[in-house]
Scaffold this motif. Structure first.
Motif, PDB file in Angstrom:
ATOM      1  N   ALA A  63       5.075  42.685 -17.802  1.00 27.09           N
ATOM      2  CA  ALA A  63       4.859  43.209 -19.148  1.00 27.09           C
ATOM      3  C   ALA A  63       5.077  44.711 -19.142  1.00 27.09           C
ATOM      4  CB  ALA A  63       3.433  42.903 -19.623  1.00 27.09           C
ATOM      5  N   ASN A  64       5.327  45.252 -20.328  1.00 26.64           N
ATOM      6  CA  ASN A  64       5.338  46.702 -20.478  1.00 26.64           C
ATOM      7  C   ASN A  64       3.922  47.189 -20.785  1.00 26.64           C
ATOM      8  OD1 ASN A  64       4.930  45.998 -23.174  1.00 26.64           O
ATOM      9  ND2 ASN A  64       7.031  46.455 -23.783  1.00 26.64           N
ATOM     10  N   GLY A  65       3.789  48.468 -21.113  1.00 19.53           N
ATOM     11  CA  GLY A  65       2.464  49.012 -21.373  1.00 19.53           C
ATOM     12  C   GLY A  65       1.760  48.342 -22.536  1.00 19.53           C
ATOM     13  N   SER A 175       0.466  58.868 -17.022  1.00 25.28           N
ATOM     14  CA  SER A 175       0.269  59.883 -15.992  1.00 25.28           C
ATOM     15  C   SER A 175      -0.408  59.405 -14.720  1.00 25.28           C
ATOM     16  CB  SER A 175      -0.545  61.044 -16.571  1.00 25.28           C
ATOM     17  OG  SER A 175      -1.798  60.584 -17.026  1.00 25.28           O
ATOM     18  N   LEU A 176      -0.557  58.092 -14.518  1.00 27.14           N
ATOM     19  CA  LEU A 176      -1.099  57.641 -13.236  1.00 27.14           C
ATOM     20  C   LEU A 176      -0.138  58.059 -12.126  1.00 27.14           C
ATOM     21  CD1 LEU A 176      -3.464  55.913 -12.044  1.00 27.14           C
ATOM     22  CD2 LEU A 176      -1.783  54.073 -11.859  1.00 27.14           C
ATOM     23  N   ILE A 192      -5.503  50.691 -17.373  1.00 22.82           N
ATOM     24  CA  ILE A 192      -4.196  50.050 -17.462  1.00 22.82           C
ATOM     25  C   ILE A 192      -3.107  51.062 -17.154  1.00 22.82           C
ATOM     26  CG2 ILE A 192      -5.017  48.394 -19.176  1.00 22.82           C
ATOM     27  CD1 ILE A 192      -3.405  49.988 -21.268  1.00 22.82           C
ATOM     28  N   ALA A 193      -1.987  50.578 -16.646  1.00 26.61           N
ATOM     29  CA  ALA A 193      -0.828  51.432 -16.394  1.00 26.61           C
ATOM     30  C   ALA A 193       0.410  50.548 -16.369  1.00 26.61           C
ATOM     31  CB  ALA A 193      -0.978  52.217 -15.091  1.00 26.61           C
ATOM     32  N   THR A 201       9.187  53.095 -10.873  1.00 28.58           N
ATOM     33  CA  THR A 201       9.750  51.752 -10.779  1.00 28.58           C
ATOM     34  C   THR A 201      10.291  51.372 -12.156  1.00 28.58           C
ATOM     35  OG1 THR A 201       8.169  51.183  -9.036  1.00 28.58           O
ATOM     36  CG2 THR A 201       9.149  49.352 -10.223  1.00 28.58           C
ATOM     37  N   PRO A 202      11.333  50.547 -12.230  1.00 23.36           N
ATOM     38  CA  PRO A 202      11.868  50.201 -13.552  1.00 23.36           C
ATOM     39  C   PRO A 202      10.810  49.614 -14.477  1.00 23.36           C
ATOM     40  CG  PRO A 202      13.353  49.449 -11.829  1.00 23.36           C
ATOM     41  CD  PRO A 202      12.105  49.931 -11.136  1.00 23.36           C
ATOM     42  N   PRO A 203      10.964  49.783 -15.788  1.00 21.80           N
ATOM     43  CA  PRO A 203      10.031  49.175 -16.733  1.00 21.80           C
ATOM     44  C   PRO A 203       9.984  47.663 -16.553  1.00 21.80           C
ATOM     45  CG  PRO A 203      11.522  50.706 -17.854  1.00 21.80           C
ATOM     46  CD  PRO A 203      12.040  50.541 -16.464  1.00 21.80           C
ATOM     47  N   GLY A 204       8.807  47.091 -16.751  1.00 17.58           N
ATOM     48  CA  GLY A 204       8.694  45.645 -16.687  1.00 17.58           C
ATOM     49  C   GLY A 204       7.459  45.135 -15.977  1.00 17.58           C
ATOM     50  N   LEU A 205       6.767  45.999 -15.239  1.00 15.09           N
ATOM     51  CA  LEU A 205       5.514  45.609 -14.603  1.00 15.09           C
ATOM     52  C   LEU A 205       4.361  46.363 -15.265  1.00 15.09           C
ATOM     53  CD1 LEU A 205       6.309  45.596 -10.764  1.00 15.09           C
ATOM     54  CD2 LEU A 205       6.204  43.644 -12.333  1.00 15.09           C
ATOM     55  N   GLY A 206       3.291  45.648 -15.536  1.00 17.06           N
ATOM     56  CA  GLY A 206       2.079  46.253 -16.045  1.00 17.06           C
ATOM     57  C   GLY A 206       0.909  45.942 -15.129  1.00 17.06           C
ATOM     58  N   PHE A 207      -0.097  46.824 -15.128  1.00 18.00           N
ATOM     59  CA  PHE A 207      -1.219  46.683 -14.210  1.00 18.00           C
ATOM     60  C   PHE A 207      -2.525  46.858 -14.978  1.00 18.00           C
ATOM     61  CE2 PHE A 207       2.391  48.856 -12.279  1.00 18.00           C
ATOM     62  CZ  PHE A 207       2.771  47.917 -11.326  1.00 18.00           C
ATOM     63  N   VAL A 208      -3.499  46.042 -14.626  1.00 24.08           N
ATOM     64  CA  VAL A 208      -4.846  46.185 -15.169  1.00 24.08           C
ATOM     65  C   VAL A 208      -5.818  46.182 -13.996  1.00 24.08           C
ATOM     66  CG1 VAL A 208      -6.637  45.213 -16.649  1.00 24.08           C
ATOM     67  CG2 VAL A 208      -4.230  45.008 -17.324  1.00 24.08           C
TER      68      VAL A 208
END
Length: 396
Positions: A63-65, A175-176, A192-193, A201-208
């Motif tokens: 996912a994106n942001g 800004s992480l 979240i980031a 890294t290319p767009p497409g990964l999201g983190f929680v």
């Protein structure tokens, strides 16, 4: 005229991707069912925790942001719940709109476009919620549209002073890995980031990232969307549950290389590098502003991001400067996103894989554009930036 050659993208994300990261993706599709990909994915989790400064849990989403906005909300609030949104630009407002789309009521505290959140106003708002209806406080560490940096620890202190038990949720997308941030030390419950800014890294990964307190609130919900549910993604008993389906294989290879680069440099050194480069940009802008309309969007240095700088000019001048710098010098600056008028603003992204010659090249190109377009400005901005870097890196 002078743009032929390697173009430079100086927008506030997607950021410059290191050659090492790009090379890591140049490989055939791997076996997703067993073997090296599984071991590599397992290795990402402790390093993601380290980047966020937490001993809590980390979930990865394809996912994106905006996707991580919904993922975080889906695990802690339900239809009819209420959240408090702290806005310092367009992005936290966007997170609030995402909450409204889930049937959540939103209380908005808007602090404008040029200043950090005011803890006193937050404390007052929470004290007024005597019934405890607010389930979470939503804030951005840095708003990408304005460059405002917020003090997460001060917000936590205001929440504690009000005696309120809402979760503190932080959007650190912009800004992480650039601005200093430590989730646990700041008192955040959820962070979240996304992959495309400080994580290179290319767009497409999201983190929680979330702590046990947030997960307990997840446990109180009657239902959670199957895809967004973070519990199956944390320490899954089957590999596919990391992503609720097929792994984003080549993004994972890129992320592994980027996290290796972050580990090699070390977060304190990365924060110091971003701080020094940001101070050089501010010094140039201060000089240019002495003889013309150019101004830093955030007057207080303590409230400025080290990842993105927003610059204001007269209406039309921002667009003209961006156009000249891109066409003539091969440097692409960020648009005046969410500003009124947008044509008066430009944004410089200086996040992730950036160094002195990249930033000085951007500043020299801007200075040339100011002169070519006859936009009044004080002389010597690039020299002032060089002097800042020279002082910071002077041999002992």
């Amino acid at each position: 005229m002078f743009a032929n050659g390697l173009p430079y993208l100086a927008i506030p994300g997607p950021s410059v991707m290191p050659d090492r990261v790009l090379r890591a993706m140049q490989r055939p599709a791997p076996n997703i069912y067993t073997g090296a990909l599984h071991e590599m994915t397992h290795s990402l989790i402790p390093d993601l925790r380290a980047v966020a400064g937490t001993s809590g849990h980390a979930a990865i989403y394809i996912a994106n942001g905006h996707g991580t906005w919904e993922a975080a909300l889906a695990n802690v609030v339900a239809e009819g719940d209420r959240v408090l949104v702290l806005a310092t630009g367009v992005f936290c407002k966007g997170w609030g709109e995402m909450a409204k789309g889930l049937g959540v009521a939103v209380d908005l505290l808007d602090f404008g476009d040029s200043a950090a959140v005011d803890p006193a106003r937050i404390e007052d708002a929470l004290r007024a919620d005597g019934a405890g209806r607010i389930r979470a406080v939503l804030m951005v560490l840095v708003d990408t549209s304005t460059g405002v940096l917020n003090d997460v620890g001060a917000v936590r202190a205001a929440m504690d002073a009000a005696g309120h038990d809402a979760l503190l949720m932080v959007d650190a997308i912009a800004s992480l890995g650039c601005d200093r941030y430590e989730m646990d030390a700041s008192g955040a419950d959820v962070t979240i980031a996304a992959s495309q800014k400080g994580l290179m890294t290319p767009p497409g990964l999201g983190f929680v990232w979330f702590n046990d307190r947030a997960d307990a609130q997840r446990g109180s919900l009657a239902r959670v969307s199957r895809y967004w549910d973070w519990r199956p993604r944390v320490d899954p008993d089957e590999y596919w549950k990391y992503f609720d389906g097929t792994a984003p294989t080549h993004h994972l290879f890129a992320l592994r290389e980027a996290l290796d680069m972050i580990d090699e440099e070390g977060l304190p050194a990365i924060w110091a590098r971003h701080d020094g480069l940001a101070r050089a940009i501010w010094a140039a802008c201060d000089v240019w502003g002495e003889g013309g309309p150019l101004r830093l969007n955030v007057p207080d240095p303590a409230a400025r991001s080290r990842a993105i700088t927003s610059i204001g000019l007269e209406p039309g001048q921002g667009d003209a400067l961006r156009g000249w710098v891109e066409r003539t010098a091969g440097v692409t600056l960020g648009i005046g996103l969410g500003r009124d008028p947008a044509s008066a603003f430009v944004r410089i992204g200086h996040m992730g894989h950036v160094n002195a010659h990249m930033v000085l090249g951007v500043l020299a190109s801007i200075e040339a554009g100011l002169a070519a377009l006859d936009i009044p400005h004080g002389p010597g901005g690039t020299a002032a930036a060089s002097a800042v870097l020279a002082d910071l890196a002077r041999p002992v």
